[in-house]
Design a protein around this motif. Sequence first.
Motif, PDB file in Angstrom:
ATOM      1  N   GLY A  59       0.815  -1.204   0.000  1.00  0.00           N
ATOM      2  CA  GLY A  59       0.000   0.000   0.000  1.00  0.00           C
ATOM      3  C   GLY A  59       0.854   1.262   0.000  1.00  0.00           C
ATOM      4  O   GLY A  59       2.061   1.210  -0.227  1.00  0.00           O
ATOM      5  N   GLU A  60       0.227   2.405   0.278  1.00  0.00           N
ATOM      6  CA  GLU A  60       0.921   3.689   0.307  1.00  0.00           C
ATOM      7  C   GLU A  60       0.425   4.531   1.474  1.00  0.00           C
ATOM      8  O   GLU A  60      -0.765   4.486   1.826  1.00  0.00           O
ATOM      9  CB  GLU A  60       0.709   4.450  -1.010  1.00  0.00           C
ATOM     10  N   VAL A  61       1.347   5.292   2.059  1.00  0.00           N
ATOM     11  CA  VAL A  61       1.015   6.199   3.163  1.00  0.00           C
ATOM     12  C   VAL A  61       1.560   7.576   2.824  1.00  0.00           C
ATOM     13  O   VAL A  61       2.696   7.716   2.360  1.00  0.00           O
ATOM     14  CB  VAL A  61       1.606   5.703   4.494  1.00  0.00           C
ATOM     15  N   ALA A  62       0.755   8.613   3.057  1.00  0.00           N
ATOM     16  CA  ALA A  62       1.168   9.992   2.801  1.00  0.00           C
ATOM     17  C   ALA A  62       1.465  10.703   4.115  1.00  0.00           C
ATOM     18  O   ALA A  62       0.800  10.455   5.129  1.00  0.00           O
ATOM     19  CB  ALA A  62       0.080  10.742   2.040  1.00  0.00           C
ATOM     20  N   THR A  63       2.477  11.568   4.081  1.00  0.00           N
ATOM     21  CA  THR A  63       2.711  12.467   5.204  1.00  0.00           C
ATOM     22  C   THR A  63       2.139  13.816   4.819  1.00  0.00           C
ATOM     23  O   THR A  63       2.443  14.360   3.748  1.00  0.00           O
ATOM     24  CB  THR A  63       4.211  12.592   5.529  1.00  0.00           C
TER      25      THR A  63
END
Length: 556
Positions: A59-63
Amino acid sequence: MRWPPELGETPDPQGAYPRLSDAQLQALAPHGERRRIRQDEILYAEGLPCTEFFAILAGEVATVEGFGTDDQVIGVHGAGRFLGELNVLTGQVSFVTGVVAKDGEVLAVPAGALRRLVAGDLALGDLILRAYLIRRTMLIGLGAGFRIIGSRFSADSRRLREFAARNRLPHRWIDLEQDEEAERFLRSMSVTPQETPVVIWRGETVLRNPSNAELARAIGLSAPQVQETRCDLLVIGAGPAGLAAAVYGASEGLTTMVLDDVATGGQAGTSSRIENYLGFPSGISGGELAERAAIQAGKFGARFHVPTQACGLHLNAGDHIVTVGEGGTIRTRTLIIATGVRYRRLDVGNLERFEPTSIYYAATMFEAQMCERDPIVVVGGGNSAGQAALFLARYAARVRLLVREDALSRNMSRYLAVEIERHPRIQIMLNTEVRELMGEEKLAAVVAENNVTGERSTIEARAMFIFIGAEPYTAWLADEIALDPRGYILTGADATRSGKEGTPDFVGRPFPLETSRAGVFAAGDVRSGSVKRVAAAVGEGAMAVRLVHDYLQAGE
């Protein structure tokens, strides 16, 4: 928030977002738990402590900065990368929010377990620490974090900005003199001029003209809250000597506390680059050296309390009692004083008038930003002045270096003098001293005099940086331990010769770094006869801990 379909992983040209190897993920796995994550799930939130380390498995995580209000995406990260920055290791609050951008899975490791792993696995520890240091620098550059709103002419505004800069806290400065919208906002919040500067955190007014300690507590820097605390070893001062003492004291089993009234790093922490420290051939900034040392001490269990000012010392029932600025007391079996020195002020009539706005005693990125594209003057002929001139020349319109002596190499390392002489934007003025400061609210010019010919000249300058020597920070000790005529702490045989009451008179005592009071040691620049070098201070801090053990064994 809405995630555009073209949103992809952020490139990594600076090495801030390395990928963990399969072996490193396997090493982390037994200490955490695998967890499914869903889009828009918040893993950690701005303004709250980050209690877990997240490695992305899928998956992907944004800051995101200003999540829920401004929604400024700083970066997006996919499988193999890990999240967080220095706050995961230091316990500070998060300055951004971690939001899931695409469904997946993470490995969540408690922050305490991560700190132990970093201490035991050199390759993993170096990878994470290096990435976290770069990320903190990036956040500072982006102006993430809290907001300081005030007048550039306010001494309190400068105090808060310097505190944030010295502690490398991500923040953004908003000048009321230039931002009419900010002024309207403060009026709408019924903030009076006397209540500025104001700290804005997470879109709300948090603090009105706060003290450094109040700001520190808001972002997770700890200061003693109890009336009395006890430890085996108390280190006062978190410069190179104090940090070394903290590392060796905590790693050798002593319950260790460290106090500093401003920030870790001491005067060395204000240096833009230390070129001659062993093991760093390309140099290292004082701020990075301090951060690395503080994290190293913390992993062994040393507790830091910044900002906390030591105000007095006395003896009670065999323990050393140190009173601190907010009225608390710390009781300790042994004490290492590493308070260092404070830069000497220039003897010129109207200095105080310009100190809140135009006079500086350090040269960090904060000061560089304050004088960007302005003409400036640097006063001094030692290494600190030389390093400041070189650093500031990258930002200022021009730099004039005023040196009282007749040769730049008189008190400056030759390699540094040569570099300055070759720099096209630095003008060296030898045999020159400051006689007068000119300007209204801010400095406009400096009147300088040639001390050989008596000729005076007016030099345009919007800021003046002063590096003309230093004085020991020992006034808080009053008459408790022996000092030399200049106020530096006497140790070893010199302490014996002082005749100060209470000086240990046993065979072999006092120990080499022991003061006139048994169990109290001094290390670094504050000690009479010390070598004013970072490496020497580090060595004395380590040596002082060895002598602390000898003292404790002698008393058993």
